[in-house]
Design a protein around this motif. Structure first.
Motif, PDB file in Angstrom:
ATOM      1  N   HIS A  96       0.851  -1.197   0.000  1.00  0.00           N
ATOM      2  CA  HIS A  96       0.000   0.000   0.000  1.00  0.00           C
ATOM      3  C   HIS A  96       0.882   1.241   0.000  1.00  0.00           C
ATOM      4  O   HIS A  96       1.787   1.366   0.841  1.00  0.00           O
ATOM      5  N   LEU A 110      -6.586   9.696   7.715  1.00  0.00           N
ATOM      6  CA  LEU A 110      -7.792   8.873   7.820  1.00  0.00           C
ATOM      7  C   LEU A 110      -7.657   7.841   8.940  1.00  0.00           C
ATOM      8  O   LEU A 110      -8.588   7.626   9.716  1.00  0.00           O
ATOM      9  N   GLY A 111      -6.502   7.201   9.024  1.00  0.00           N
ATOM     10  CA  GLY A 111      -6.286   6.186  10.056  1.00  0.00           C
ATOM     11  C   GLY A 111      -6.352   6.782  11.451  1.00  0.00           C
ATOM     12  O   GLY A 111      -6.942   6.204  12.374  1.00  0.00           O
ATOM     13  N   LEU A 142      -7.846   9.645  12.442  1.00  0.00           N
ATOM     14  CA  LEU A 142      -9.179  10.141  12.812  1.00  0.00           C
ATOM     15  C   LEU A 142     -10.164   8.986  12.987  1.00  0.00           C
ATOM     16  O   LEU A 142     -11.030   9.030  13.861  1.00  0.00           O
ATOM     17  N   ALA A 143     -10.019   7.941  12.183  1.00  0.00           N
ATOM     18  CA  ALA A 143     -10.926   6.798  12.315  1.00  0.00           C
ATOM     19  C   ALA A 143     -10.697   6.047  13.624  1.00  0.00           C
ATOM     20  O   ALA A 143     -11.601   5.387  14.128  1.00  0.00           O
ATOM     21  N   THR A 144      -9.508   6.152  14.171  1.00  0.00           N
ATOM     22  CA  THR A 144      -9.234   5.528  15.472  1.00  0.00           C
ATOM     23  C   THR A 144      -9.349   6.556  16.603  1.00  0.00           C
ATOM     24  O   THR A 144      -8.918   6.296  17.721  1.00  0.00           O
ATOM     25  N   ARG A 145      -9.923   7.711  16.273  1.00  0.00           N
ATOM     26  CA  ARG A 145     -10.213   8.768  17.243  1.00  0.00           C
ATOM     27  C   ARG A 145      -8.953   9.281  17.934  1.00  0.00           C
ATOM     28  O   ARG A 145      -8.972   9.643  19.105  1.00  0.00           O
ATOM     29  N   TRP A 186      -6.605  12.192  17.965  1.00  0.00           N
ATOM     30  CA  TRP A 186      -6.576  13.584  17.475  1.00  0.00           C
ATOM     31  C   TRP A 186      -5.214  14.227  17.663  1.00  0.00           C
ATOM     32  O   TRP A 186      -5.064  15.427  17.439  1.00  0.00           O
ATOM     33  N   PRO A 202      -2.862   2.502  16.638  1.00  0.00           N
ATOM     34  CA  PRO A 202      -4.120   1.784  16.403  1.00  0.00           C
ATOM     35  C   PRO A 202      -4.418   1.562  14.922  1.00  0.00           C
ATOM     36  O   PRO A 202      -5.011   0.541  14.562  1.00  0.00           O
ATOM     37  N   ALA A 252      -2.502  -1.397  13.829  1.00  0.00           N
ATOM     38  CA  ALA A 252      -3.186  -2.617  14.289  1.00  0.00           C
ATOM     39  C   ALA A 252      -4.339  -2.958  13.349  1.00  0.00           C
ATOM     40  O   ALA A 252      -4.568  -4.124  13.006  1.00  0.00           O
ATOM     41  N   ALA A 253      -5.065  -1.926  12.910  1.00  0.00           N
ATOM     42  CA  ALA A 253      -6.199  -2.154  11.993  1.00  0.00           C
ATOM     43  C   ALA A 253      -5.715  -2.660  10.632  1.00  0.00           C
ATOM     44  O   ALA A 253      -6.391  -3.480  10.001  1.00  0.00           O
ATOM     45  N   TRP A 254      -4.562  -2.168  10.189  1.00  0.00           N
ATOM     46  CA  TRP A 254      -3.997  -2.702   8.939  1.00  0.00           C
ATOM     47  C   TRP A 254      -3.655  -4.178   9.110  1.00  0.00           C
ATOM     48  O   TRP A 254      -3.921  -4.990   8.224  1.00  0.00           O
ATOM     49  N   GLU A 275      -5.039  -6.313  11.202  1.00  0.00           N
ATOM     50  CA  GLU A 275      -6.295  -7.079  11.294  1.00  0.00           C
ATOM     51  C   GLU A 275      -6.868  -7.310   9.897  1.00  0.00           C
ATOM     52  O   GLU A 275      -7.274  -8.427   9.550  1.00  0.00           O
ATOM     53  N   ARG A 276      -6.895  -6.243   9.093  1.00  0.00           N
ATOM     54  CA  ARG A 276      -7.406  -6.373   7.729  1.00  0.00           C
ATOM     55  C   ARG A 276      -6.560  -7.374   6.944  1.00  0.00           C
ATOM     56  O   ARG A 276      -7.094  -8.228   6.198  1.00  0.00           O
ATOM     57  N   PHE A 317       2.531  -6.488  19.106  1.00  0.00           N
ATOM     58  CA  PHE A 317       3.381  -5.810  18.140  1.00  0.00           C
ATOM     59  C   PHE A 317       4.348  -4.841  18.790  1.00  0.00           C
ATOM     60  O   PHE A 317       4.156  -4.378  19.907  1.00  0.00           O
ATOM     61  N   GLN A 374     -18.517   4.939  12.696  1.00  0.00           N
ATOM     62  CA  GLN A 374     -17.090   4.952  13.028  1.00  0.00           C
ATOM     63  C   GLN A 374     -16.430   3.642  12.575  1.00  0.00           C
ATOM     64  O   GLN A 374     -15.284   3.624  12.113  1.00  0.00           O
ATOM     65  N   THR A 399     -15.914   3.917   8.907  1.00  0.00           N
ATOM     66  CA  THR A 399     -14.872   4.905   8.617  1.00  0.00           C
ATOM     67  C   THR A 399     -13.495   4.269   8.763  1.00  0.00           C
ATOM     68  O   THR A 399     -12.596   4.491   7.938  1.00  0.00           O
ATOM     69  N   ALA A 409     -10.672   3.496   5.926  1.00  0.00           N
ATOM     70  CA  ALA A 409      -9.306   4.031   6.053  1.00  0.00           C
ATOM     71  C   ALA A 409      -8.257   2.976   5.743  1.00  0.00           C
ATOM     72  O   ALA A 409      -7.195   3.288   5.202  1.00  0.00           O
ATOM     73  N   ASN A 431     -10.570  -2.217   4.416  1.00  0.00           N
ATOM     74  CA  ASN A 431     -10.948  -3.527   4.941  1.00  0.00           C
ATOM     75  C   ASN A 431     -12.326  -3.906   4.386  1.00  0.00           C
ATOM     76  O   ASN A 431     -13.343  -3.352   4.782  1.00  0.00           O
ATOM     77  N   THR A 444      -9.566  -4.621  16.614  1.00  0.00           N
ATOM     78  CA  THR A 444      -8.470  -3.736  17.012  1.00  0.00           C
ATOM     79  C   THR A 444      -8.941  -2.312  17.318  1.00  0.00           C
ATOM     80  O   THR A 444      -8.119  -1.468  17.674  1.00  0.00           O
ATOM     81  N   ALA A 501      -9.838   2.678  20.578  1.00  0.00           N
ATOM     82  CA  ALA A 501     -10.458   3.863  19.953  1.00  0.00           C
ATOM     83  C   ALA A 501     -11.722   4.283  20.701  1.00  0.00           C
ATOM     84  O   ALA A 501     -12.042   5.473  20.772  1.00  0.00           O
ATOM     85  N   ARG A 528     -11.253   7.006  23.444  1.00  0.00           N
ATOM     86  CA  ARG A 528     -10.725   8.343  23.185  1.00  0.00           C
ATOM     87  C   ARG A 528     -11.907   9.303  23.082  1.00  0.00           C
ATOM     88  O   ARG A 528     -12.776   9.135  22.237  1.00  0.00           O
ATOM     89  N   ASN A 539       3.357  -4.490  23.353  1.00  0.00           N
ATOM     90  CA  ASN A 539       1.915  -4.256  23.473  1.00  0.00           C
ATOM     91  C   ASN A 539       1.189  -5.482  22.919  1.00  0.00           C
ATOM     92  O   ASN A 539       1.471  -5.913  21.804  1.00  0.00           O
TER      93      ASN A 539
END
Lengths: 157, 174
Positions: A20, A29-30, A32-35, A37, A61, A64-66, A68-69, A86, B29, B32, B36, B39, B62, B66, B69, B104
């Motif tokens: 990617h 995007l990553g 903000l999507a994981t909140r 800020w 985070p 981590a989402a990458w 998981e996907r 990780f 969310q 979203t 991002a 997925n 995962t 989030a 927050r 972690n």
């Protein structure tokens, strides 16, 4: 997206690599999507002048989402992630072409009949590992098995 | 039961800093985040698949942290929650201003679903003796963050091994 069954997997199998091209949008995007800020994940001036690094960078985070996907791209939706460990060694910046890779390091069936794959993972840029990880993921044994249906003592992550 | 305080002032294996999550789990969310990281897992996009496999929509596993927050701003908000408050309290108590995350591990139990309300607490698992590393002199500690839903079912844990230390110069890396 097709389902992967435990019997189709062997130790030392390699997961198909995922490449990617990271852009500022990927990072923002990553975050903000994981909140998340915090400005080092969306404000380049802040990252440079406050953190002393060259650009905004992927937050933990979203990495981590990458992962998981990446894992469920391999297993299909019946694959159920149980554990992810990780360690981040270096940051991932806009302009980096990141590559996610994985290798099956172990297979087992636990006493309650859940089939497990242990997978070693890496997020690399230009061949250098930026984040290393390991995962434990449940795979269905056959078409009648659904790891997501496991609860309580039948789910041992 | 008597709680035993260790020499750093905190007990082991006791749930501390209990907090309600500041946001309701919601599907916007979820999608979203899926967008991002591109997925396409149908569990997050296709109600029929989610109903068949997970008994309804779920959130990516995962996303656990989030959900704790707070919004960047909200009317009348007090000071935002400090993530890993136990970690910061230990740093202050032991006079170790700098930290790195050494490891972690996320562990996933019951899935989190849109509409859930989550709670969290932090548990101190261990604190090492003073160690000297390349970064400086300090201590390792392990904190387990536990997440539960509104039915008190464990949905996951997030275990951090931190190394907190002191150097003559340098910024806090948290």
């Amino acid at each position: 997206m097709t389902d992967l069954y435990a019997g189709q997997v062997s130790v030392e199998d390699r997961l198909p690599e995922l490449r990617h091209q990271v852009t500022a949008s990927t990072v923002v995007l990553g975050a903000l999507a994981t909140r998340d800020w915090r400005p080092m994940h969306h404000d380049r001036d802040f990252a440079i002048h406050h953190n002393g690094i060259r650009d905004i960078f992927l937050n933990t985070p979203s990495q981590a989402a990458w992962f998981e996907r990446y894992l469920t791209d391999w297993t299909g939706p019946r694959g159920r992630l149980a554990r992810l460990t990780f360690a981040m060694k270096d940051s991932v910046f806009p302009g980096d072409l990141m590559t996610l890779s994985g290798r099956v390091t172990g297979l087992a069936t636990d006493p309650v009949g859940c089939a497990w794959a242990e997978v070693e993972l890496a997020l690399s840029v230009s061949g250098a590992v930026r984040t290393s990880a390991s995962a434990r993921i449940a795979l269905p044994v056959d078409r009648s098995d659904n790891p997501w249906a496991r609860r309580g003592e039948r789910w041992c992550p | 039961m008597t709680t035993v305080l260790e020499d750093h002032g905190f007990p082991y294996d006791v749930e501390l800093f209990e907090e309600d999550g500041p946001v309701l789990i919601e599907r916007g969310q979820v999608q979203t985040l899926c967008a991002a990281v591109e997925n396409g897992n149908p569990l997050f996009w296709d109600d029929e698949v989610a109903a068949g496999l997970t008994g309804g929509p779920v959130a990516p596993l995962t996303m656990l942290s989030a959900w704790f927050r707070p919004h960047h701003w909200e009317p009348g908000a007090a000071e935002p929650l400090v993530p890993l408050a136990l970690h910061f309290a230990l740093k202050e108590r032991l006079g170790l201003p700098e930290s790195v995350v050494a490891a972690n591990t996320l562990t996933f139990h019951d899935p989190v679903r849109p509409g859930d309300r989550l709670r969290t607490c932090q548990v101190l698992k261990s604190v090492s003796d003073v160690k000297r590393t390349q970064l400086g002199q300090g201590r390792f500690w392990v904190i387990e963050v536990r997440y539960r839903n509104q039915d008190d079912a464990l949905v996951g844990t997030d275990t951090y091994t931190m190394f907190s230390y002191r150097t003559p110069t340098g910024a806090d890396h948290d």
